[in-house]
Design a protein around this motif. Structure first.
Motif, PDB file in Angstrom:
ATOM      1  N   ALA A 106       0.831  -1.197   0.000  1.00  0.00           N
ATOM      2  CA  ALA A 106       0.000   0.000   0.000  1.00  0.00           C
ATOM      3  C   ALA A 106       0.872   1.256   0.000  1.00  0.00           C
ATOM      4  N   ARG A 107       0.228   2.393   0.104  1.00  0.00           N
ATOM      5  CA  ARG A 107       0.874   3.704   0.189  1.00  0.00           C
ATOM      6  C   ARG A 107       0.472   4.311   1.539  1.00  0.00           C
ATOM      7  N   ALA A 108       1.431   4.922   2.259  1.00  0.00           N
ATOM      8  CA  ALA A 108       1.093   5.462   3.580  1.00  0.00           C
ATOM      9  C   ALA A 108       2.015   6.604   3.967  1.00  0.00           C
ATOM     10  N   CYS A 109       1.463   7.560   4.703  1.00  0.00           N
ATOM     11  CA  CYS A 109       2.228   8.599   5.380  1.00  0.00           C
ATOM     12  C   CYS A 109       2.054   8.360   6.883  1.00  0.00           C
ATOM     13  N   LEU A 110       3.164   8.186   7.592  1.00  0.00           N
ATOM     14  CA  LEU A 110       3.130   7.767   8.982  1.00  0.00           C
ATOM     15  C   LEU A 110       3.647   8.863   9.910  1.00  0.00           C
ATOM     16  N   CYS A 111       3.142   8.849  11.142  1.00  0.00           N
ATOM     17  CA  CYS A 111       3.652   9.758  12.166  1.00  0.00           C
ATOM     18  C   CYS A 111       3.419   9.134  13.528  1.00  0.00           C
ATOM     19  N   TYR A 112       4.074   9.675  14.539  1.00  0.00           N
ATOM     20  CA  TYR A 112       3.900   9.220  15.919  1.00  0.00           C
ATOM     21  C   TYR A 112       3.325  10.364  16.743  1.00  0.00           C
ATOM     22  N   GLU A 113       2.329  10.057  17.585  1.00  0.00           N
ATOM     23  CA  GLU A 113       1.706  11.127  18.365  1.00  0.00           C
ATOM     24  C   GLU A 113       2.593  11.547  19.537  1.00  0.00           C
ATOM     25  N   VAL A 114       2.940  12.817  19.556  1.00  0.00           N
ATOM     26  CA  VAL A 114       3.649  13.400  20.693  1.00  0.00           C
ATOM     27  C   VAL A 114       2.616  13.848  21.710  1.00  0.00           C
ATOM     28  N   THR A 115       2.880  13.537  22.986  1.00  0.00           N
ATOM     29  CA  THR A 115       1.965  13.933  24.052  1.00  0.00           C
ATOM     30  C   THR A 115       2.743  14.109  25.340  1.00  0.00           C
ATOM     31  N   ASP A 116       2.244  14.953  26.228  1.00  0.00           N
ATOM     32  CA  ASP A 116       2.847  15.128  27.552  1.00  0.00           C
ATOM     33  C   ASP A 116       2.182  14.237  28.607  1.00  0.00           C
ATOM     34  N   ARG A 117       1.184  13.473  28.221  1.00  0.00           N
ATOM     35  CA  ARG A 117       0.411  12.750  29.232  1.00  0.00           C
ATOM     36  C   ARG A 117       1.179  11.600  29.879  1.00  0.00           C
ATOM     37  N   ASP A 118       2.261  11.136  29.238  1.00  0.00           N
ATOM     38  CA  ASP A 118       2.997   9.986  29.764  1.00  0.00           C
ATOM     39  C   ASP A 118       4.378  10.364  30.293  1.00  0.00           C
ATOM     40  N   GLY A 119       4.610  11.646  30.545  1.00  0.00           N
ATOM     41  CA  GLY A 119       5.879  12.072  31.122  1.00  0.00           C
ATOM     42  C   GLY A 119       6.880  12.568  30.099  1.00  0.00           C
ATOM     43  N   LYS A 120       7.927  13.205  30.611  1.00  0.00           N
ATOM     44  CA  LYS A 120       8.899  13.890  29.766  1.00  0.00           C
ATOM     45  C   LYS A 120       9.678  12.926  28.871  1.00  0.00           C
ATOM     46  N   GLU A 121      10.103  11.803  29.415  1.00  0.00           N
ATOM     47  CA  GLU A 121      10.916  10.873  28.621  1.00  0.00           C
ATOM     48  C   GLU A 121      10.149  10.348  27.420  1.00  0.00           C
ATOM     49  N   ARG A 122       8.900   9.962  27.630  1.00  0.00           N
ATOM     50  CA  ARG A 122       8.107   9.429  26.524  1.00  0.00           C
ATOM     51  C   ARG A 122       7.753  10.526  25.523  1.00  0.00           C
ATOM     52  N   CYS A 123       7.552  11.736  26.011  1.00  0.00           N
ATOM     53  CA  CYS A 123       7.327  12.865  25.103  1.00  0.00           C
ATOM     54  C   CYS A 123       8.555  13.068  24.212  1.00  0.00           C
ATOM     55  N   GLU A 124       9.755  13.044  24.812  1.00  0.00           N
ATOM     56  CA  GLU A 124      10.986  13.185  24.042  1.00  0.00           C
ATOM     57  C   GLU A 124      11.148  12.050  23.037  1.00  0.00           C
ATOM     58  N   ASN A 125      10.793  10.846  23.426  1.00  0.00           N
ATOM     59  CA  ASN A 125      10.869   9.708  22.511  1.00  0.00           C
ATOM     60  C   ASN A 125       9.940   9.894  21.318  1.00  0.00           C
ATOM     61  N   LEU A 144       6.629   4.984  -1.624  1.00  0.00           N
ATOM     62  CA  LEU A 144       5.293   4.639  -1.143  1.00  0.00           C
ATOM     63  C   LEU A 144       5.076   4.952   0.327  1.00  0.00           C
ATOM     64  N   VAL A 145       6.138   5.209   1.082  1.00  0.00           N
ATOM     65  CA  VAL A 145       6.003   5.558   2.496  1.00  0.00           C
ATOM     66  C   VAL A 145       6.666   6.909   2.736  1.00  0.00           C
ATOM     67  N   GLN A 146       5.942   7.794   3.394  1.00  0.00           N
ATOM     68  CA  GLN A 146       6.424   9.127   3.741  1.00  0.00           C
ATOM     69  C   GLN A 146       6.170   9.374   5.229  1.00  0.00           C
ATOM     70  N   GLY A 147       6.703  10.476   5.735  1.00  0.00           N
ATOM     71  CA  GLY A 147       6.510  10.798   7.139  1.00  0.00           C
ATOM     72  C   GLY A 147       6.023  12.217   7.337  1.00  0.00           C
ATOM     73  N   THR A 148       5.288  12.421   8.423  1.00  0.00           N
ATOM     74  CA  THR A 148       4.927  13.761   8.862  1.00  0.00           C
ATOM     75  C   THR A 148       5.039  13.790  10.377  1.00  0.00           C
ATOM     76  N   PHE A 149       4.698  14.906  11.008  1.00  0.00           N
ATOM     77  CA  PHE A 149       4.921  15.088  12.451  1.00  0.00           C
ATOM     78  C   PHE A 149       3.601  14.911  13.196  1.00  0.00           C
ATOM     79  N   GLY A 150       3.552  13.939  14.085  1.00  0.00           N
ATOM     80  CA  GLY A 150       2.323  13.647  14.825  1.00  0.00           C
ATOM     81  C   GLY A 150       2.258  14.333  16.174  1.00  0.00           C
ATOM     82  N   LEU A 151       1.099  14.864  16.488  1.00  0.00           N
ATOM     83  CA  LEU A 151       0.793  15.395  17.818  1.00  0.00           C
ATOM     84  C   LEU A 151      -0.521  14.787  18.259  1.00  0.00           C
ATOM     85  N   HIS A 152      -0.677  14.535  19.563  1.00  0.00           N
ATOM     86  CA  HIS A 152      -1.944  13.966  20.005  1.00  0.00           C
ATOM     87  C   HIS A 152      -3.061  14.998  19.909  1.00  0.00           C
ATOM     88  N   ALA A 153      -3.140  15.890  20.857  1.00  0.00           N
ATOM     89  CA  ALA A 153      -4.193  16.911  20.888  1.00  0.00           C
ATOM     90  C   ALA A 153      -3.765  18.016  21.843  1.00  0.00           C
TER      91      ALA A 153
END
Length: 442
Positions: free
Chosen positions: A152-171, A190-199
């Motif tokens: 398939a074709r996909a653009c992927l990102c990871y959600e950044v959030t502060d809800r799980d602490g500083k280390e996980r936010c940095e990760n 076929l695979v690209q990336g963008t920047f994910g944020l939770h909310a």
């Protein structure tokens, strides 16, 4: 160079220059459409293979502007027993409990499940949003592996959030930055990336500032949940006495490379910001109604020139079914059966999703020479006339479950109703194994 011709099809191109071909053909070579036209003018290219579609309906592959592969294993989970009466409880008692339990194998097979079901339903492109706080680093590579295996074709990102602490936010920030850097420079991939944020309601000011700076340096936008529930709006007024859309805009999060998912609780003041700066909205009607967060003002936003595109939120990958629900919901919400006709449906499902996908990929969208060969063939025997005037009436009535052929970048992923790139039953056997393991941990 291999040449394949798909012939004898009703072709809906979604190209204004030639929107409908009653009996036509598509010629594919090197991942692209090299020719398209009427059968009356067809001449077989030398050495070309031919696939006779026997009158099937050919359409661009469906694009999902907002998906969550990581949530697939929730289906059927009977160990989530706490009652959930509102959106905050759905998050706290389900999603924020489940995402902490996800590991590498679950992440991979979650993605395989979503991709397989999506391709079977005619979805070729996914704009996905990952969350697995205890296994964030490397998670996007695992999803990429699944995307490549399915084809398939996909653009992927990871959600950044502060809800799980500083280390996980940095990760989370690190995972986005590394993945984006590794995939920049070749928009034909076929695979690209963008920047994910939770909310907004799980992101502190310093995190928004940091992420805005990182994204600006990379030249990318964001994929973020916006005003899905009123709680997001209330939180923003509590923090800074302004609507969540205004808060995000002030931090430079919105813009013409950003996808704002949901936008249920917005008004004219907010969607005028989307229109002005080009922010794209991902609409997920079935998920929104299932979570009882409301019905987004899609009809009004479309009429005001906002780019609203259809998603599924990981809840569904069948765009035909999702469009049907979107249309009916808008009419019920407006109390007016005249809203969301064929033109609006075409923008929501196709043309605006083409714009979303074109943010990340070159030459995706309408079926025309020079564009990527991403298309589907639907085996639909129309019980009433099907022509250039009435596609969407048929499409929302009985296209679901009738996708016969799926092609992405010229590669056949489904033919004669069967997947060609992966062993569905073997994969689903592993999905059941890992889903059961997840459920026991909840």
């Amino acid at each position: 160079m291999a040449i394949t011709v798909y012939k004898n099809a009703k072709i809906y191109t979604m190209d204004d220059a030639a929107p409908y071909i009653a009996s036509g053909y598509l010629t594919v070579s090197d991942g692209k459409i090299t020719d398209i036209g009427c059968m009356s003018q067809y001449k077989r290219p030398e050495g070309a293979a031919e696939t006779d579609l026997h009158g099937m309906v050919v359409l661009p592959g469906s694009i999902h502007s907002h998906s969550h592969f990581y949530g697939q294993f929730i289906r059927g989970c009977y160990t989530l027993t706490e009652p959930m009466a509102n959106w905050q409880q759905i998050l706290g008692r389900m999603w924020w409990k489940v995402d902490k339990l996800l590991d590498d194998e679950i992440n991979y097979y979650n993605a395989m499940m979503g991709l397989i079901e999506g391709v079977e339903m005619g979805t070729t492109t996914y704009i996905d949003h990952q969350a697995s706080p205890n296994h964030s680093l490397g998670s996007l590579e695992l999803i990429e592996k699944a995307v490549n295996e399915v084809g398939a074709r996909a653009c992927l990102c990871y959600e950044v959030t502060d809800r799980d602490g500083k280390e996980r936010c940095e990760n989370g920030i690190r995972e986005n930055v590394q993945f984006i850097k590794a995939h920049q420079g070749d928009r034909s991939a076929l695979v690209q990336g963008t920047f994910g944020l939770h909310a907004s309601y799980t992101l502190e000011n310093d995190t928004l500032e940091r992420c805005a700076a990182e994204a600006a340096a990379l030249g990318v936008g964001f994929h973020i949940h916006v005003a899905e529930d009123k709680a997001d709006v209330y939180d923003s007024y509590r923090r800074c006495d302004k609507h969540v859309v205004n808060r995000l805009n002030d931090f430079g999060i919105l813009g013409n490379k950003t996808i704002a998912a949901h936008c249920v609780n917005v008004g004219p003041e907010q969607w005028s910001i989307f229109k002005e700066n080009g922010t794209m909205v991902a609409h997920n009607p079935e998920s929104n109604m299932n979570n009882a967060v409301g019905i987004a003002p899609v009809w009004q936003m479309l009429n005001d020139g906002v780019c609203v595109a259809l998603g599924g939120d990981g809840f569904v990958y069948d765009s035909f079914k999702e469009l049907q629900i979107a249309v009916v919901a808008q009419r019920a919400h407006a109390g007016d059966p005249r809203v969301m006709g064929g033109d609006a449906s075409e923008r929501l499902l196709y043309k605006n999703n083409f714009k979303v996908a074109s943010t990340f990929f070159d030459n995706v969208g309408a079926l025309k020479a020079g564009n990527a060969a991403d298309f589907i063939a639907v085996n639909y025997s129309a019980p009433t006339p099907l022509n250039e005037h009435n596609l969407f009436s048929h499409l929302t009535s009985n296209f679901s479950g009738n996708v016969d052929t799926v092609v992405v970048n010229g590669k056949v992923l489904k033919k004669n109703g069967e997947l060609t790139t992966v062993d569905k039953e073997a994969v689903f056997a592993k999905c059941r194994e890992h889903a059961e393991r997840l459920w026991k941990m909840i």
